[in-house]
Design a protein around this motif. Structure first.
Motif, PDB file in Angstrom:
ATOM      1  N   ARG A 113      -1.463 122.195  10.688  1.00 52.85           N
ATOM      2  CA  ARG A 113      -1.358 121.361  11.878  1.00 52.85           C
ATOM      3  C   ARG A 113      -0.130 121.680  12.733  1.00 52.85           C
ATOM      4  NH1 ARG A 113      -4.434 117.141  12.529  1.00 52.85           N
ATOM      5  NH2 ARG A 113      -2.813 115.965  13.645  1.00 52.85           N
ATOM      6  N   LEU A 114       0.495 122.829  12.487  1.00 57.83           N
ATOM      7  CA  LEU A 114       1.692 123.211  13.236  1.00 57.83           C
ATOM      8  C   LEU A 114       1.435 124.507  13.998  1.00 57.83           C
ATOM      9  CD1 LEU A 114       4.394 122.403  10.534  1.00 57.83           C
ATOM     10  CD2 LEU A 114       3.664 120.981  12.469  1.00 57.83           C
ATOM     11  N   PRO A 115       2.108 124.701  15.147  1.00 58.37           N
ATOM     12  CA  PRO A 115       1.830 125.857  16.001  1.00 58.37           C
ATOM     13  C   PRO A 115       2.658 127.082  15.648  1.00 58.37           C
ATOM     14  CG  PRO A 115       3.387 124.429  17.089  1.00 58.37           C
ATOM     15  CD  PRO A 115       3.063 123.761  15.774  1.00 58.37           C
ATOM     16  N   ALA A 116       2.351 128.186  16.311  1.00 55.29           N
ATOM     17  CA  ALA A 116       3.179 129.382  16.207  1.00 55.29           C
ATOM     18  C   ALA A 116       4.421 129.215  17.081  1.00 55.29           C
ATOM     19  CB  ALA A 116       2.384 130.612  16.635  1.00 55.29           C
ATOM     20  N   GLY A 117       5.463 129.967  16.747  1.00 55.39           N
ATOM     21  CA  GLY A 117       6.717 129.905  17.491  1.00 55.39           C
ATOM     22  C   GLY A 117       7.875 130.180  16.549  1.00 55.39           C
ATOM     23  N   VAL A 118       9.076 129.840  16.970  1.00 44.90           N
ATOM     24  CA  VAL A 118      10.252 129.919  16.098  1.00 44.90           C
ATOM     25  C   VAL A 118      10.706 128.495  15.823  1.00 44.90           C
ATOM     26  CG1 VAL A 118      12.595 130.778  15.788  1.00 44.90           C
ATOM     27  CG2 VAL A 118      10.931 132.136  17.090  1.00 44.90           C
ATOM     28  N   GLU A 119      10.763 128.133  14.542  1.00 44.10           N
ATOM     29  CA  GLU A 119      11.141 126.764  14.187  1.00 44.10           C
ATOM     30  C   GLU A 119      12.635 126.658  13.942  1.00 44.10           C
ATOM     31  OE1 GLU A 119      10.219 123.092  11.090  1.00 44.10           O
ATOM     32  OE2 GLU A 119       8.865 124.815  11.174  1.00 44.10           O
ATOM     33  N   VAL A 120      13.205 125.591  14.482  1.00 38.23           N
ATOM     34  CA  VAL A 120      14.587 125.209  14.223  1.00 38.23           C
ATOM     35  C   VAL A 120      14.507 124.003  13.291  1.00 38.23           C
ATOM     36  CG1 VAL A 120      16.787 124.523  15.236  1.00 38.23           C
ATOM     37  CG2 VAL A 120      15.224 125.985  16.532  1.00 38.23           C
ATOM     38  N   GLN A 121      14.839 124.205  12.032  1.00 38.21           N
ATOM     39  CA  GLN A 121      14.592 123.212  10.989  1.00 38.21           C
ATOM     40  C   GLN A 121      15.507 121.993  11.091  1.00 38.21           C
ATOM     41  OE1 GLN A 121      12.456 121.836   8.881  1.00 38.21           O
ATOM     42  NE2 GLN A 121      12.291 123.597   7.519  1.00 38.21           N
ATOM     43  N   MET A 122      14.921 120.824  10.820  1.00 34.52           N
ATOM     44  CA  MET A 122      15.671 119.569  10.754  1.00 34.52           C
ATOM     45  C   MET A 122      15.229 118.815   9.501  1.00 34.52           C
ATOM     46  SD  MET A 122      15.326 118.242  14.693  1.00 34.52           S
ATOM     47  CE  MET A 122      16.180 119.035  16.057  1.00 34.52           C
ATOM     48  N   LEU A 123      15.929 119.040   8.397  1.00 34.74           N
ATOM     49  CA  LEU A 123      15.632 118.346   7.148  1.00 34.74           C
ATOM     50  C   LEU A 123      16.792 117.439   6.783  1.00 34.74           C
ATOM     51  CD1 LEU A 123      14.171 121.190   4.888  1.00 34.74           C
ATOM     52  CD2 LEU A 123      12.912 119.423   6.107  1.00 34.74           C
ATOM     53  N   GLU A 124      16.483 116.257   6.287  1.00 33.60           N
ATOM     54  CA  GLU A 124      17.533 115.352   5.809  1.00 33.60           C
ATOM     55  C   GLU A 124      18.105 115.901   4.506  1.00 33.60           C
ATOM     56  OE1 GLU A 124      19.872 112.332   4.251  1.00 33.60           O
ATOM     57  OE2 GLU A 124      18.046 112.969   3.217  1.00 33.60           O
ATOM     58  N   LEU A 125      19.381 115.650   4.254  1.00 35.90           N
ATOM     59  CA  LEU A 125      20.103 116.306   3.159  1.00 35.90           C
ATOM     60  C   LEU A 125      19.469 116.124   1.780  1.00 35.90           C
ATOM     61  CD1 LEU A 125      23.803 115.557   4.201  1.00 35.90           C
ATOM     62  CD2 LEU A 125      22.482 117.658   4.546  1.00 35.90           C
ATOM     63  N   ASP A 126      18.794 114.996   1.548  1.00 37.01           N
ATOM     64  CA  ASP A 126      18.222 114.752   0.224  1.00 37.01           C
ATOM     65  C   ASP A 126      16.935 115.531  -0.011  1.00 37.01           C
ATOM     66  OD1 ASP A 126      18.663 113.277  -2.254  1.00 37.01           O
ATOM     67  OD2 ASP A 126      16.814 112.203  -1.792  1.00 37.01           O
ATOM     68  N   TRP A 127      16.481 116.261   0.995  1.00 37.20           N
ATOM     69  CA  TRP A 127      15.242 117.031   0.850  1.00 37.20           C
ATOM     70  C   TRP A 127      15.311 117.979  -0.344  1.00 37.20           C
ATOM     71  CZ3 TRP A 127      12.947 121.727   0.587  1.00 37.20           C
ATOM     72  CH2 TRP A 127      11.575 121.801   0.902  1.00 37.20           C
ATOM     73  N   VAL A 128      16.466 118.615  -0.526  1.00 33.69           N
ATOM     74  CA  VAL A 128      16.587 119.588  -1.616  1.00 33.69           C
ATOM     75  C   VAL A 128      16.455 118.926  -2.987  1.00 33.69           C
ATOM     76  CG1 VAL A 128      17.937 121.241  -0.279  1.00 33.69           C
ATOM     77  CG2 VAL A 128      19.105 119.416  -1.527  1.00 33.69           C
ATOM     78  N   ASN A 129      16.861 117.660  -3.094  1.00 35.90           N
ATOM     79  CA  ASN A 129      16.737 116.943  -4.378  1.00 35.90           C
ATOM     80  C   ASN A 129      15.301 116.512  -4.634  1.00 35.90           C
ATOM     81  OD1 ASN A 129      19.589 117.004  -4.855  1.00 35.90           O
ATOM     82  ND2 ASN A 129      19.808 115.330  -3.384  1.00 35.90           N
ATOM     83  N   GLN A 130      14.572 116.194  -3.573  1.00 33.45           N
ATOM     84  CA  GLN A 130      13.204 115.701  -3.708  1.00 33.45           C
ATOM     85  C   GLN A 130      12.175 116.825  -3.822  1.00 33.45           C
ATOM     86  OE1 GLN A 130      12.183 112.807  -0.699  1.00 33.45           O
ATOM     87  NE2 GLN A 130      14.207 111.871  -0.756  1.00 33.45           N
ATOM     88  N   ASN A 131      12.598 118.052  -3.531  1.00 31.59           N
ATOM     89  CA  ASN A 131      11.649 119.172  -3.526  1.00 31.59           C
ATOM     90  C   ASN A 131      12.201 120.350  -4.332  1.00 31.59           C
ATOM     91  OD1 ASN A 131       9.428 118.452  -1.263  1.00 31.59           O
ATOM     92  ND2 ASN A 131      11.434 117.671  -0.645  1.00 31.59           N
ATOM     93  N   LEU A 132      12.383 120.117  -5.618  1.00 31.34           N
ATOM     94  CA  LEU A 132      12.866 121.184  -6.500  1.00 31.34           C
ATOM     95  C   LEU A 132      11.797 122.263  -6.660  1.00 31.34           C
ATOM     96  CD1 LEU A 132      14.527 119.047  -9.331  1.00 31.34           C
ATOM     97  CD2 LEU A 132      15.607 119.995  -7.279  1.00 31.34           C
TER      98      LEU A 132
END
Length: 231
Positions: A113-132
């Motif tokens: 559901r996402l388009p082509a292009g260059v993505e500039v990521q915006m993840l909240e800091l706890d993302w790395v803990n929730q997605n090991l």
């Protein structure tokens, strides 16, 4: 006969209501400011819903609020080539996910559901803990401002993490706190500043012109002070 007429009347009213809702859904959202250095002109940016719901995006005074559901994007009304994008954003949920697409075709894929292009990521800091990944935590640089091509778009990363480019320093703030991104996009090169310092970049993008897309990806995020300066 009377009951039939009443039924027809109610159906007609329902059709009118649905039609009104449809028109309300397709009305662009006015948010942010576009500036042109050559002409010195300023104007409000119009955003068009691509594949989300009417309630996914809403304006509250100077804020643009995205519910995060469903996954999808809304796009700028016009295409941009060489420009500087400045935007402030904050996640409202731990581990929230979002981003901005530059030089995008604004044509979402059926699966992601996402388009082509260059993505500039915006993840909240706890993302790395929730997605090991296999029990291993991803680098903290992954969560704020990774840059990468999507949908077949290729780039050369300044700070490689595979095909992606990661930030050299963690300057991102957590949920409920405002972050400022400045994204400089010129002739296939992108440089990203996070909270006042340039920390990432890519070059030789195979796409150098397209729409801006704001991303809805599962969690509430707020945007403000969005400005696009055409170069």
């Amino acid at each position: 006969m009377k009951k039939i007429l009443i039924g027809i009347g109610m159906a007609f009213l329902a059709l009118l209501a649905n039609t009104s809702t449809l028109f309300a859904q397709t009305k662009p959202i006015q948010f942010g400011e576009e500036r042109n250095l050559e002409h010195g002109k300023k104007k409000v940016i119009s955003w068009i819903n691509v594949n989300t719901e009417p309630g996914t995006w809403k304006k509250e005074k100077d804020l643009l609020i995205c519910s995060g559901k469903p996954i999808g994007v809304m796009r700028s009304e016009k295409l941009y080539e060489n420009f500087i994008l400045q935007v402030e954003w904050k996640h409202m949920e731990a581990g929230g996910n979002s981003g901005v697409f530059v030089w995008s075709d604004a044509k979402p894929g059926e699966q992601n559901r996402l388009p082509a292009g260059v993505e500039v990521q915006m993840l909240e800091l706890d993302w790395v803990n929730q997605n090991l990944q296999n029990g291993v935590m991803a680098p903290i640089a992954y969560v704020h401002g990774e840059l990468f091509g999507v949908g077949g778009v290729e780039t050369v990363p300044d700070n490689p993490r595979g095909e992606r480019s990661k930030s050299i320093e963690n300057r991102c703030k957590g949920k409920g706190e405002w972050n400022t991104y400045k994204v400089v996009c010129v002739d296939g090169t992108i440089k990203l500043s996070v909270n006042g310092k340039f920390v990432n970049g890519v070059s030789k993008s195979t796409v150098k012109k397209g729409y801006l897309c704001l991303e809805s990806e599962g969690a509430e995020i707020h945007f403000r002070n969005l400005k696009v300066t055409e170069l």
